[in-house]
Scaffold this active site. Sequence first.
Site, mmCIF file in Angstrom:
data_model
loop_
_atom_site.group_PDB
_atom_site.id
_atom_site.type_symbol
_atom_site.label_atom_id
_atom_site.label_comp_id
_atom_site.label_asym_id
_atom_site.label_seq_id
_atom_site.Cartn_x
_atom_site.Cartn_y
_atom_site.Cartn_z
ATOM 1 N N GLU A 131 1.634 -0.444 -5.039
ATOM 2 C CA GLU A 131 0.705 0.628 -5.350
ATOM 3 C C GLU A 131 1.604 1.849 -5.524
ATOM 4 O O GLU A 131 2.075 2.420 -4.532
ATOM 5 C CB GLU A 131 -0.304 0.842 -4.223
ATOM 6 C CG GLU A 131 -1.309 1.926 -4.561
ATOM 7 C CD GLU A 131 -2.257 2.239 -3.407
ATOM 8 O OE1 GLU A 131 -3.451 2.498 -3.693
ATOM 9 O OE2 GLU A 131 -1.814 2.227 -2.252
ATOM 10 N N ASP B 67 0.836 -1.191 0.000
ATOM 11 C CA ASP B 67 0.000 0.000 0.000
ATOM 12 C C ASP B 67 0.880 1.255 0.000
ATOM 13 O O ASP B 67 1.857 1.329 0.759
ATOM 14 C CB ASP B 67 -0.887 -0.029 1.252
ATOM 15 C CG ASP B 67 -1.807 1.160 1.354
ATOM 16 O OD1 ASP B 67 -2.686 1.297 0.489
ATOM 17 O OD2 ASP B 67 -1.654 1.946 2.307
#
Length: 687
Positions: free
Chosen positions: A380, A344
Amino acid sequence: MRVLDGTPHKLGATWDARGTNFALFSANATKVEVCLFDPQGRRELERIMLPERTDDVWHGYLPDVLPGQLYGYRVHGPYEPEHGHRFNPHKLLLDPYAKRLAGRLVWSDAHFGYRPGSPRADLSFDRRDNARGMPKGMVIDEAFTWGDDAPPHVSWEDTIFYEAHVKGLTMGREDVPPGWRGLFSGLTAPGMVDHLKRLGVTSIELLPVHAFVDDRRLVELGLRNYWGYNTIGFFAPEPRYCGDDGVDAFKTMVSRLHAAGIEVILDVVYNHTAEGNQLGPTLSFRGIDNASYYWLKPDQPRYYDDFTGTGNSLNLTHPRVLQMVMDSLRYWVEVCHVDGFRFDLATTLGRGAHGFDMRSAFFAAIRQDPSLGRVKLIAEPWDVGMGGYQVGGFPSEWSEWNDKYRSTLRRFWRGDGGLLGELAGRMTGTADTFNHRGRAPRVSVNHVIVHDGFTLADLYAYNNKHNQANGEDGRDGSDDNLSNNCGVEGPTEDAAILKKRRALRRCQLACVLLAHGMPLILAGDEVGNGQNGNNNAYCQDNEIGWVDWSKREDPDEDFTDMIGAFTAVRRRHQQLRSRHWLRGRNGNDKPDVLWLTPSATEMTEADWKFPEGRALAYLLAPQEGAPGPLFIVLNASGGPVDYKLPAWDDLKTWLPLAATNADVRVGAPGAVVSAPALSVTVFGVAE
């Protein structure tokens, strides 16, 4: 209780069959106490000062501490927020290396190191003991019988991701035993595994399963941090998914999914913690060594450099913070047998003093690690800080979420014109962004829908977000959805609109599976799951956020078999899983891709630039033993488009191998076939 010196070389609470070694890093502390609690975690039984400090690791060995013992830390040192220090020994702190947590966080003002409401804000000091409302670490015996567990080792090119939430995936499935729903065990129910196999997915990518906490604001609204991007422990699985078995429940899940040939990928949040900004609670890292763990503003260390939008950012340029992240990753690979990670806001992990750096210590540590070198690493590739958008900027061994694919495909199937060149690039791996430094097409993780945003059903039912249930007056969630409600906002009984919505959903799923790179499908999109137009259901631990399986086996709404047909074509045809970038026409070589007009001639510059072009057809030459060429037609226009089937060597007949619309016929080269409105068709040869 007897206390021996112990060792600093393994952080956390480590039981060795004779006793437990406790070791905690803190560079700026003056004293560290380990606190032992009764089995219910309500009563503090004893505080023991760790007797030794070696290289900023405080450590001690307690011969009488056995597995099952609950514990926490109290860390002494200066409370000087203006200098970045926030020590407060009145606050019980979680061990960053705890392998299991017991109890839950019960919110109160006592969890803050300062006095909430004080005119001096976080410069004030709070002396209340928060231990009763804190979860505790638990000493564990890490023995587990893996048997003949064998990770599937799915190649990058063969990978098809299925993004899912542990709880949300199974709460609504009647074929999952009631006691398993919402738990790790539910993912391994025979009905759930059979569904994954029917889809043809290879790797389940789980939203965060590291221990996390529910934000106080959400709890007061009767909500929860459902998605879990609020980590407080990087080694412990989230207790709400474990039942009574702790990490063994997670390991059992991994073992059972491996036996079914399915990889387990974890979505991990090493960019920030649940402690928020300078006004957040003191739960662990802040009270252990705030100045070491977090990025602080160089000229105002009272405040945090927030690259993540959460209030804080972990500082992986500090060697001990980097060590924690690396130890955590190795733990999940070596001890828990996971097959990879999706990071993330991964840009934050590679930040240095001058911004994102592909040669940062984090990437160097990952690259040289033999355990992590054999698992999948997916970024990401952005955060919210300056220079945070880094799509295409990660090291060669990484893959990246490709939001350029998402935006182009959403616009194309929405009906936007002038996109043929961009569409062709996205369907063949986004070479304009990723084809450098020896990277391969597998770097692109192609997705149209993920957990963050509209579900696929809502993408074609809503033009605007409807997030009122989140309690933020609609301010949260993206306003840039590139969606198309097909004429009515929300539910409708209009048969024509429903037909169009279903067609668009089929087309997006088909394109994801045909594009070069690695496909990612969001759980529930195959069965028309919606969230009532909520495009940020992070706090909806209820029917809004859970997958709605009610349309499963509805012939109009369940696309499982259609997806299975496209994944089967992908498996059989190497040209859809190419390890190399397409070259088109290259000298005297036969072209590996031909971009064709409806009359089967090669497209010219004028064809590419045609502003009203809403259909694209192309032929992919066979690669590495594939049964033959593929002819793919994407038609986003409102009506049918007639195409002449192209010639290829001695090919006699083109067969529709997979299609989103059944109205496609067999044809010989030169025959004209009609591509229905809003359709995707793949033609090939019989095997």
